[in-house]
Enzyme design. Structure first.
Site, PDB file in Angstrom:
ATOM      1  N   ASP A   1       1.421  -1.660 -13.901  1.00  0.00           N
ATOM      2  CA  ASP A   1       0.535  -0.792 -14.688  1.00  0.00           C
ATOM      3  C   ASP A   1       0.576   0.644 -14.161  1.00  0.00           C
ATOM      4  OD1 ASP A   1      -0.181  -2.759 -16.405  1.00  0.00           O
ATOM      5  OD2 ASP A   1      -2.341  -2.565 -16.112  1.00  0.00           O
TER       6      ASP A   1
ATOM      7  N   ASP B   1       1.483  -7.137 -10.955  1.00  0.00           N
ATOM      8  CA  ASP B   1       0.513  -6.849 -12.012  1.00  0.00           C
ATOM      9  C   ASP B   1      -0.017  -5.423 -11.843  1.00  0.00           C
ATOM     10  OD1 ASP B   1      -1.290  -7.141 -14.039  1.00  0.00           O
ATOM     11  OD2 ASP B   1      -2.632  -8.521 -12.996  1.00  0.00           O
TER      12      ASP B   1
ATOM     13  N   ASP C   1       0.847  -1.202   0.000  1.00  0.00           N
ATOM     14  CA  ASP C   1       0.000   0.000   0.000  1.00  0.00           C
ATOM     15  C   ASP C   1       0.883   1.254   0.000  1.00  0.00           C
ATOM     16  OD1 ASP C   1       0.705  -1.113   2.405  1.00  0.00           O
ATOM     17  OD2 ASP C   1      -1.092  -0.522   3.499  1.00  0.00           O
TER      18      ASP C   1
END
Ligand code: NAD
Length: 355
Positions: A247, A243, A219
């Site tokens: 991005d 993943d 986080d």
């Protein structure tokens, strides 16, 4: 040296961008006395059309015997409605599995010449950054036990010690070749699999005393990427966290047409490809940016063939061409002094810089 490369051009803009990357490799070959032998094979939609299968046996054989694999992109609306086993992307997933590629390597680099494209304020981005995410690709929650029980559904995150060690080795070695900093990202405050991941990474760091190692919770990492991306060098993380974070990292560079990637396993072979897809909306029009694929070829030189000097020269040529103002349409700024060029012209400019 002679290098044998399996080439998968694929669908959409794939053939246009891969052709430019092949020409760049040939130019580098001439300059340094290497020969690159290309063997073109089919995968994706074009393979479905010509052979009835997204990953023909012949392609697997050619890739296994090649020194490395250069790949464009696959897919398009034409093949979207078929059954799962007849979808282009099924071919790519099967190829990674066949080749035993468990690490996905994604550099995120903001070129000073493209600082405007970054959605972060310049005082945050610093106008340039350069880091790499090493993502575990074949384990974790995407592949763990999953199912439904009554009115519940579940997915399971599970990692073996060996799965963590092998991705750790790739990341530590990459840090040794770059800025000698490695950050492992996990969720060790709540997840047992993350605590295990962290324990193993801590054991491993003793073997790499030249690498400055640290941990970060995922986080916090998601925040830090948009707060101060310059702080990162090499990041290693699990499948699902990688993943999502890769991005996010791609987004802050501001241009999908600029980002290379590779998938690797234990050996020297890798699958080198741009992170973007086949862009059917612009295929065949000379609008595609070939830089992500050209930089993927540079990654191949560095990581599969240990040709770091040659790789750096390609990266520098890209930098120079951008500094000189040449832009494909995706990175062109209306009303600026940028010079709009086609896919082929961009490839040519980069080759000219190599000379
Ligand atoms: P995409 O990455 O193909 O395109 C997204 C947007 O970015 C489009 O507007 C496109 O024109 C633009 N773009 C992408 N690459 C570019 C480049 N090099 N130069 C200039 N502009 C570029 O994503 P999408 O539209 O979601 O998917 C299109 C097809 O690609 C789908 O069939 C999808 O399944 C497939 N796909 C393949 C891969 C792969 O082969 N690895 C990855 C992602 C998507």
């Amino acid at each position: 040296m002679n290098y044998h490369i399996a080439v998968i051009k694929g669908d959409g803009i794939g053939p246009e961008i891969v052709t430019e990357a092949m020409k760049v490799l040939e130019e580098i070959g001439k300059k340094y006395g290497h020969t690159f032998e290309f063997e073109e094979v089919l995968m994706g939609g074009i393979a479905i059309d010509q052979t009835g299968c997204p990953l023909p046996e012949e392609t697997i054989k050619a890739c296994k015997k090649a020194d490395s694999i250069l790949f464009g992109a696959i897919g398009g609306p034409k093949w979207d409605k078929g059954p799962k086993e007849m979808r282009p992307e099924t071919g790519l997933l099967a190829l990674r599995k066949e080749m035993g590629f468990y690490a996905n390597i994604r550099p995120a680099k903001l070129y000073p010449a493209l600082a405007d494209a970054c959605p972060l304020k310049e005082e945050v981005s610093g106008g340039a950054f350069d880091f790499v995410i090493v993502r575990e690709l074949t384990g974790g929650i995407y592949f763990g036990e999953k199912g439904r029980r009554g009115d519940c559904a579940y997915d399971t995150e599970q990692y073996s010690a060996e799965e963590i060690k092998r991705i750790g080795r790739i990341a530590f070695k990459m840090a040794q070749k770059r800025g000698k900093k490695l950050l492992s990202i996990d969720k060790a405050n709540v997840m047992e699999s993350s605590r295990f991941w962290r324990e193993i990474m801590h054991d491993m760091k003793e073997e790499y005393p030249d690498v400055a190692y640290a941990d970060m919770l995922v986080d916090n990492a998601a925040m830090q990427l948009v707060r101060d991306p310059k702080q990162f060098d090499v990041i290693v993380t699990s499948n699902i966290f990688g993943d999502i974070l890769s991005d996010e990292a791609g987004m802050i560079t501001g241009s999908i047409g600029m980002l290379p990637s590779s998938s690797m396993g234990d050996g020297k072979q890798g699958l080198y490809e741009p992170i973007h897809g086949s862009a059917p909306d612009i295929a065949g029009q000379g609008l595609a940016n070939p830089i992500a694929t050209i930089l993927s070829a540079a990654m191949m030189l560095r990581y599969s063939f240990d040709l770091a000097e040659e790789a750096l020269l390609i990266e520098k040529a890209v930098d120079q061409v951008l500094k000189a103002g040449y832009r494909t349409k995706d990175i062109y700024r209306e009303g600026s002094e940028d010079i709009l060029v086609s896919t082929v012209e961009m490839g040519k400019k980069i080759r000219e810089c190599l000379q």
